[in-house]
Design a protein around this motif. Sequence first.
Motif, short mmCIF file in Angstrom:
data_model
loop_
_atom_site.label_atom_id
_atom_site.label_comp_id
_atom_site.label_asym_id
_atom_site.label_seq_id
_atom_site.Cartn_x
_atom_site.Cartn_y
_atom_site.Cartn_z
N ASN A 165 -23.09 42.78 -8.52
CA ASN A 165 -24.23 43.31 -9.27
C ASN A 165 -24.83 42.22 -10.14
N GLY A 166 -26.13 42.07 -10.06
CA GLY A 166 -26.80 41.05 -10.85
C GLY A 166 -27.02 39.76 -10.11
N GLN A 170 -30.05 43.51 -7.99
CA GLN A 170 -30.41 43.76 -9.38
C GLN A 170 -30.20 45.24 -9.71
N ARG A 184 -29.80 46.27 -12.99
CA ARG A 184 -30.09 46.50 -14.40
C ARG A 184 -30.99 47.71 -14.63
N GLY A 216 -30.58 41.05 -22.72
CA GLY A 216 -29.84 40.03 -21.97
C GLY A 216 -29.51 38.80 -22.77
N ASP A 248 -23.40 36.41 -13.29
CA ASP A 248 -24.64 36.59 -14.04
C ASP A 248 -24.42 37.03 -15.48
N GLU A 249 -23.16 37.09 -15.91
CA GLU A 249 -22.85 37.45 -17.29
C GLU A 249 -21.93 36.41 -17.91
N TYR A 268 -27.96 39.90 -15.45
CA TYR A 268 -27.91 40.65 -16.70
C TYR A 268 -28.12 39.78 -17.93
N ASP A 269 -27.47 38.63 -18.02
CA ASP A 269 -27.51 37.81 -19.23
C ASP A 269 -28.53 36.69 -19.10
#
Length: 211
Positions: free
Chosen positions: A6-7, A11, A13, A41, A155-156, A177-178
Amino acid sequence: MVFNFNGVLVQTRPLAVKYYNEIARDKGYRPIAPDEAESLGGLSIRERCRLLGVPLHRMPLVGMAIKRRYQADLPALSAITGMPELLAELKSRGYKLGFVTSNGKEASRAFLRHNRMELFDYERYAAHPFSKSRDLMRFVKSSGMDRARLLYVGDERRDLAAGNRAGIVSVGAAWGYDSSGLLRQSNPAFVAERPEQLRAYLLDDRFEGGL
């Protein structure tokens, strides 16, 4: 190579915001405004909890509840633009591909079929979205891969921190996400703003044949 699902590949989010707001209405937390999701984010999980009025110790449960709710939506979602082509090119060059996710197996595989991304050699399904470091280490053990030749794309910030703890070189995907600034706080080898930047980084001559 191992990817967060995920991300990075898809996507999720908007779905996470949608289902968080449903939970927020039930629990009395502050909802996320339509124009607020992207700015979140740039905040740490602790800062997000403080802003939204969610007790920090409740966030893992909220996260799992959100993820359960969007499993039915996942199979019909489109992949991040450029990711199917990147995976196919990596595969053609001899890279072994894997992913780690706390999504359900059926939903994840249906998404991959829908997007013609059934290219992965290794899969790791986790029951808990907040156990990244342990899941990465279990992935390494179960796949038999040499962590010194492994690259993790997350992604985080917590993804990249988990990679650091597991002794795995990590790259940040800032389309998830971030924000890129938050990702850089975990000292990744590289942060890509777009999949084409990730492609350029991965297929640079320095990385031919693995890390």
